[in-house]
Design a protein around this motif. Structure first.
Motif: not given
Length: 328
Positions: A171, A173, A195-200, A203-205, A207
């Motif tokens: 990742e 990170n 995963r996609q919503r949290v990142k968008a 800004g968190r990953t 995994t």
């Protein structure tokens, strides 16, 4: 491996390792493969794949996994998710192995008495610590920094991960350093969306878990087939445990001898050196007191058990037990 050979007790080993779990098993493996003569002491009996029950359905159990014997003899061990009718004999009998705690400070102590120890039932999640952990005092202002950095430790993480087989996703990170990964287990559709919503949004990953379960054939072991109950053993050796050492390294363990012991204490080498010269133990089958000698003694009997052994090992300099000091 040579279990219980009496003639093995007559020689002085380069190292005596007490405990065959995740730490002791690895220490014995590395030292033996380097050509040293190593004696490995373990309080429990050997476990073979014949005892693994990961494919056994509940209806084949006498009490359908509601055994009164487990509740009666393992009331503390049963608090561990992995202790059940399938494998409870791997865990200590709490009635035969009692311990006390200070008033108002209970502590649940899960213990196994088998070769490999808790490596047979561990959760398999495997992560690297980062400098955020090693140098937390410099970041947060509390406690003390570790005397080494992530860069110092990274090569050793590499060695372990290449041998064990860790599946996971890289990742990039810095809080969770990447490792030597096998292909990651696939996320479900819901996990992918999370995963996609949290990142968008944050800004968190998110995994996939980094776990000591192989997703492709590795070092002579078969890839995981996702049957589920890893804590009951793995006949394909897809998750990493002490039996994997036996499977992968038996031909290279010519210098390793092992015996099963019950209770042990380091024996001092000399008044001035203040070093252990070996270990005395009680054979769990014959109840005979034996001693195995070594130039180095490595105590890997689990944190509390190792401490108990040290405190029970009195010497002239330490009549109440060997002194335990943290290196500074």
């Amino acid at each position: 491996m040579n279990y219980g050979a009496d003639d093995a007790l007559q020689q002085t080993y380069d190292a005596v390792v007490v405990g065959s779990g995740a730490t002791g098993g690895w220490a014995a493996k590395q030292l033996a493969e380097a050509g040293l003569k190593v004696a490995l002491l373990e309080a429990g009996r050997a476990v073979t794949p014949k005892e693994f029950t990961e494919h056994m359905p509940g209806y084949k159990l006498k009490y359908r996994d509601h055994s009164p014997e487990v509740v009666r003899t393992r009331p503390i061990q049963k608090q561990c998710y992995a202790c059940m009718e399938y494998n409870y004999e791997w865990f200590v009998n709490d009635l035969e192995n009692p311990y006390s705690t200070p008033s108002g400070k209970p502590f649940t102590w899960q213990r196994l008495r088998v070769v490999g120890g808790r490596s047979l039932v561990w959760g398999r999640q495997s992560y690297r610590l980062s400098d955020s952990d090693f140098k937390a005092a410099s970041r947060d202002g509390y406690g003390d920094d570790w005397p080494f950095s992530y860069t110092d430790l990274a090569p050793y993480y590499d060695i372990v991960e290449r041998y064990v087989g860790i599946s996971g996703a890289a990742e990039g990170n810095e809080m969770l350093p990447d490792g030597q990964f096998l292909p990651p287990m696939k996320m479900s559709c819901g996990e992918v969306q999370l995963r996609q919503r949290v990142k968008a949004r944050f800004g968190r990953t998110v995994t996939i878990g980094r776990t000591a379960i192989i997703t492709q054939n590795h070092n002579g072991r078969l890839a995981c087939h996702y049957c589920g109950p890893c804590e009951r053993g793995c006949s394909t050796f897809s998750y990493f445990s002490k039996p994997v050492y036996d499977r992968q390294g038996r031909s290279r363990f010519g210098q390793l001898h092992a015996d099963h012991q019950r209770g042990s204490e380091p024996r001092q080498h000399g008044r001035h050196r203040k070093q252990a010269r070996g270990v005395t133990y009680v054979d769990r089958l014959t109840r005979q007191v034996k001693e195995v000698r070594g130039k180095t003694v490595i105590l890997c009997a689990q944190a509390l058990e190792s401490t108990r052994i040290l405190l029970n090992s009195s010497t002239r300099e330490y009549p109440t037990g060997w002194e335990i000091r943290a290196a500074r």
